[in-house]
Design a protein around this motif. Structure first.
Motif, PDB file in Angstrom:
ATOM      1  N   TRP A 155       0.845  -1.191   0.000  1.00  0.00           N
ATOM      2  CA  TRP A 155       0.000   0.000   0.000  1.00  0.00           C
ATOM      3  C   TRP A 155       0.884   1.246   0.000  1.00  0.00           C
ATOM      4  N   SER A 176       1.810  -1.095   7.140  1.00  0.00           N
ATOM      5  CA  SER A 176       0.898  -2.033   6.475  1.00  0.00           C
ATOM      6  C   SER A 176       1.447  -3.439   6.631  1.00  0.00           C
ATOM      7  N   SER A 177       0.566  -4.369   6.922  1.00  0.00           N
ATOM      8  CA  SER A 177       0.983  -5.753   7.133  1.00  0.00           C
ATOM      9  C   SER A 177       0.016  -6.713   6.456  1.00  0.00           C
ATOM     10  N   GLY A 178      -0.524  -6.306   5.322  1.00  0.00           N
ATOM     11  CA  GLY A 178      -1.498  -7.140   4.634  1.00  0.00           C
ATOM     12  C   GLY A 178      -0.886  -8.372   4.022  1.00  0.00           C
ATOM     13  N   TYR A 184      -5.453  -4.174   4.533  1.00  0.00           N
ATOM     14  CA  TYR A 184      -4.709  -3.299   5.446  1.00  0.00           C
ATOM     15  C   TYR A 184      -5.741  -2.617   6.330  1.00  0.00           C
ATOM     16  N   CYS A 199      -2.802   0.743  -4.151  1.00  0.00           N
ATOM     17  CA  CYS A 199      -2.151  -0.518  -3.839  1.00  0.00           C
ATOM     18  C   CYS A 199      -1.563  -1.134  -5.095  1.00  0.00           C
TER      19      CYS A 199
END
Length: 452
Positions: A155, A176-178, A184, A199
């Motif tokens: 992102w 962000s840790s998607g 996110y 993104c």
């Protein structure tokens, strides 16, 4: 002839009984990263043969495209790597092996590769909505069109809402840790999260990047009771060619608030129609176009943003009259189905929440909810039997006065009781040490003087 045939049968039976029957190995094809590919990607096909260890094999690959089988000439090893694939690489692939001692394996089952003629694209969505108040939760969801395998997501954000159509100025969202999940989430939004987001996804080796998604603005605003955004007519959806007026009113008699909006770019709303008089800034659009669809808010000279609302303009003949501001729990809510031309003879309209028809609470062309709760939050629309359905609008519900639960009341009393008990004991002690003094007139009502 009969003796030879009998001898062959007896030999097969003998070999079977003695465990000498030889099983033919079969090849298996695996694909990395996916069977669904996009133009420009790199794909790796691997041929595995389940057999005794240390057996050396040579491999051959074939592909079936356009009703013909062809040898994949560039693939003569266990791994068939094809770079920068295109639509013409689409087809069914098989492999087989041959050992150095002449043993052959059974051909693998066919694996079908489908290569799109375009580069992969991503879609960015926001749930539940893109305008929030401090402390709210919001989730950005990034998806790759027509594919869901093997992607990792990143992102990017630009904290300035201007020039959002340009890719320059975007920074990677550090927290962000998607990853492969594609989501996110900001659990407690703060003013610093305001900005424009996009993104991108990637996969494979070498790394293949998708196109950047379209941009998605996110507003997080503070709470202020002194400034109000007044909208006339006061609804989210509007017909094209109608007029619209928005005003920022400051009840503290201070100046400096302006109506701003974001459609495709950030701008004053629009600059040719803004009028400022004293403590009020008004934006009037005399003839609406669908391009006026966007988010409108009040902004101070210092850049503080308040009361963002979604305004949508439609060319259709049916819209939903719904409130632009969040509804407070416990209040009533009335929705109307509005028509561009004259009202139909039958005013009966159907109302929908999140795609399902609302079976009660409707009368004629309106729907009434007498007491709103959090469960009423969602997307609403209406439809007349003789006309098309209106667009959907999100109705947000905010918390009102909440009763104190039994557990909270018990905790409160446990915390207060010791102090209350000490106070009562002190008062009682002072009462015991007090002296009764009568007035010179001899009135019977005593007057106490504490000796504490």
């Amino acid at each position: 002839m009969e003796f030879s045939s009998l001898r062959l049968v007896l030999l097969l039976i003998s070999n079977t009984q003695s465990g000498q029957t030889e099983e033919v190995a079969k090849a298996v094809v695996s694909v990395e990263p996916d069977k669904q590919l996009f133009s420009g990607e790199t794909v790796t096909l691997r041929c595995d043969i389940q057999t005794e260890p240390n057996t050396e094999w040579t491999y051959s690959w074939t592909v079936h495209t356009y009703n013909s089988w062809n040898t994949v000439t560039q693939c003569t090893t266990q791994k068939c790597i094809m770079e920068n694939v295109s639509y013409y690489h689409s087809g069914t692939y098989t492999c087989r092996g041959k050992s150095v001692n002449g043993q052959t394996c059974e051909m693998s089952d066919a694996v079908t590769l489908t290569v799109s003629s375009y580069k992969a694209r991503t879609v960015l969505r926001v749930s539940p909505q893109q305008w929030l108040t401090e402390g709210d939760s919001v989730t950005l969801m990034c998806e790759v069109t027509s594919s869901s395998t093997g992607w990792t997501f990143s992102w990017f954000t630009k904290h300035s809402l201007s020039s959002v159509n340009k890719s320059a100025g975007y920074e990677l969202v550090s927290d962000s840790s998607g990853g492969s999940k594609g989501n996110y989430t900001v659990s407690s939004a703060a003013l610093k999260h305001t900005g424009v987001y996009m993104c991108r996804a990637e996969r494979g080796d070498p790394v293949y990047h998708t196109h950047n998604s379209s941009t998605q603005p996110l507003w997080i605003t503070g709470v202020s009771s002194s400034v109000s955004l007044i909208i006339r007519p006061n609804r989210t959806q509007h017909f094209s060619s109608e007029s619209l007026s928005l005003s920022c009113e400051d009840h503290r008699n201070s100046t400096g608030w302006t109506v701003r909006r974001y459609t495709n770019t950030l701008e004053t709303c629009p600059s040719s129609s803004v009028r400022s008089t004293g403590t009020e800034s008004t934006c009037t659009i005399t003839s609406l176009f669908t391009s006026d669809t966007g988010v409108y808010w009040c902004e101070s000279e210092s850049g503080h943003k308040l009361h963002p609302v979604n305004i949508s303009i439609h060319n259709g003949d049916v819209i939903l009259d719904s409130p632009v501001h969040p509804v407070t729990e416990g209040d009533s809510l009335t929705l109307h189905c509005l028509y561009r031309d004259k009202n139909p003879s039958n005013l009966r309209a159907e109302f929908y929440k999140d795609g399902s028809e609302v079976q009660n609470q409707t009368t004629g062309d309106m729907m009434i909810i007498s007491t709103v709760s959090k469960s009423h939050e969602g997307f609403y629309s209406c439809k007349h039997p003789e006309r098309r359905a209106s667009p959907k609008s999100w109705i947000s519900v905010t918390g009102g006065f909440q009763e104190i639960s039994g557990l909270k009341m018990f905790s409160f009393l446990m915390a207060v009781c010791p102090y209350l008990l000490v106070t009562i004991m002190l008062v009682s002690k002072c009462y015991e040490n007090s002296v009764i003094i009568y007035s010179p007139s001899g009135r019977s009502k005593p007057v106490y003087m504490s000796l504490c």
